[in-house]
Design an enzyme around this catalytic site. Sequence first.
Site, PDB file in Angstrom:
ATOM      1  N   HIS A 196       0.864  -1.173   0.000  1.00 22.46           N
ATOM      2  CA  HIS A 196       0.000   0.000   0.000  1.00 22.46           C
ATOM      3  C   HIS A 196       0.906   1.230   0.000  1.00 22.46           C
ATOM      4  O   HIS A 196       1.820   1.327   0.842  1.00 22.46           O
ATOM      5  CB  HIS A 196      -0.861   0.029   1.257  1.00 22.46           C
ATOM      6  CG  HIS A 196      -2.016  -0.930   1.266  1.00 22.46           C
ATOM      7  ND1 HIS A 196      -1.887  -2.263   1.008  1.00 22.46           N
ATOM      8  CD2 HIS A 196      -3.337  -0.717   1.510  1.00 22.46           C
ATOM      9  CE1 HIS A 196      -3.084  -2.839   1.096  1.00 22.46           C
ATOM     10  NE2 HIS A 196      -3.980  -1.923   1.408  1.00 22.46           N
ATOM     11  N   GLU A 199      -1.935   6.093  -0.608  1.00 19.52           N
ATOM     12  CA  GLU A 199      -3.366   6.114  -0.255  1.00 19.52           C
ATOM     13  C   GLU A 199      -3.566   7.421   0.522  1.00 19.52           C
ATOM     14  O   GLU A 199      -4.116   8.378  -0.001  1.00 19.52           O
ATOM     15  CB  GLU A 199      -3.718   4.883   0.585  1.00 19.52           C
ATOM     16  CG  GLU A 199      -5.178   4.857   1.056  1.00 19.52           C
ATOM     17  CD  GLU A 199      -5.491   3.712   2.034  1.00 19.52           C
ATOM     18  OE1 GLU A 199      -4.560   3.132   2.613  1.00 19.52           O
ATOM     19  OE2 GLU A 199      -6.700   3.435   2.226  1.00 19.52           O
TER      20      GLU A 199
HETATM   21  N1  HPA Z   1      -5.138   0.772   3.923  1.00 14.72           N
HETATM   22  C1  HPA Z   1      -4.226   0.358   4.779  1.00 14.72           C
HETATM   23  N2  HPA Z   1      -4.378  -0.715   5.536  1.00 14.72           N
HETATM   24  C2  HPA Z   1      -5.509  -1.410   5.431  1.00 14.72           C
HETATM   25  C3  HPA Z   1      -6.499  -1.021   4.562  1.00 14.72           C
HETATM   26  C4  HPA Z   1      -6.301   0.124   3.760  1.00 14.72           C
HETATM   27  O1  HPA Z   1      -7.143   0.561   2.936  1.00 14.72           O
HETATM   28  N3  HPA Z   1      -7.508  -1.927   4.709  1.00 14.72           N
HETATM   29  C5  HPA Z   1      -7.103  -2.836   5.607  1.00 14.72           C
HETATM   30  N4  HPA Z   1      -5.890  -2.521   6.064  1.00 14.72           N
HETATM   31 ZN    ZN Z   2      -6.107  -2.057   1.293  1.00 13.19          ZN
END
Ligand code: HPA
Ligand code: ZN
Length: 336
Positions: A196, A199
Amino acid sequence: MSPLELALSCPKAELHLHIEGSLEPELAFALAARNGIDFPYASVEALRAAYDFADLQSFLDLYYACADVLRTEADFHDLMLAYLRRAREDQIIHAEVFFDPQTHTARGIPFETVLRGLRAGAEAARSEWGMSTQLIMSFLRHLSEEDAFATLEQAMPFIDQIDGFGLDSSERGHPPSKFERVFARCRELGKPVVAHAGEEGPPAYIYEALDLLKVGRIDHGVRASEDPALMQRLAREGMPLTVCPLSNVRLRVFADMRQHSLPALLAQGLVVTLNSDDPAYFGGYLGANIRAVHAAFGFDAPTWQTLIANSFRASFVSAAQRAAWIAQVDAHFASA
Ligand code: HPA
Ligand code: ZN
């Protein structure tokens, strides 16, 4: 068929789904009762009413609290099977599913209990419906790299059952660089790695995920739109972004769907895929994400075809399997 109907009825893959985030309130209450847990919400409605998030952290606090009802192998089996049953209604034929072992091992649930349950659920969906599932083990970035290494050690006896590694949880203040060594070890194991990035975190975190973690996909990545040079690089490298539109709106990354960077990412020619992230918490599964995107942007059939073909193009299955599935997508759109 309209472009929306074509998209909804097409076979597709989901590449960004946290299995713990598919825990619906009804199942949470059922598991709490089965396990004799005093769940701190009066009703399913009261729990759903708490799904009003200011940001990523406010969601994560509730997400980790609800995961406490998951205790036994049967619980993890039921969770996985419930998600795959629901995914099938959206014509998902392949899912690459994140799980967060540290959320469970920190509560004293053995790694093996989690993995065996999830694998058994996936196997049931394979034998019942022919669905294909891969498991991506994710490290919690708010914890230390040392903790991630210890979790990887626990995974080693089962390494053949783990298809890749990821990085999730609280992004701000926990840059990819914190996990450079453990990701190097994961890559040495010959597994795909993803993270990730971008975001809530800045474009700099996307550069770190690419350069330091050497990921094969960026999860979210929607803030790449703030950095034109990064956009060009992502396009040049064909680096997939697993975008989760309803999640981004519910966690207030964008004020509303019309503000989402998705059209800008597509205009740049990025390999974007659509996904549901934590569908029990964010207002819907993949079909609902497609409807919400269509309501905001009204994409034409070729755009939907690209987005759905990308879901297979960016998957971690064999090249032959990818090509076969993309041919199915092309045939679906050609039949319109
Ligand atoms: N972002 C970061 N960590 C997470 C997310 C997300 O969207 N969903 C579950 N853990
Ligand atoms: Zn996620």
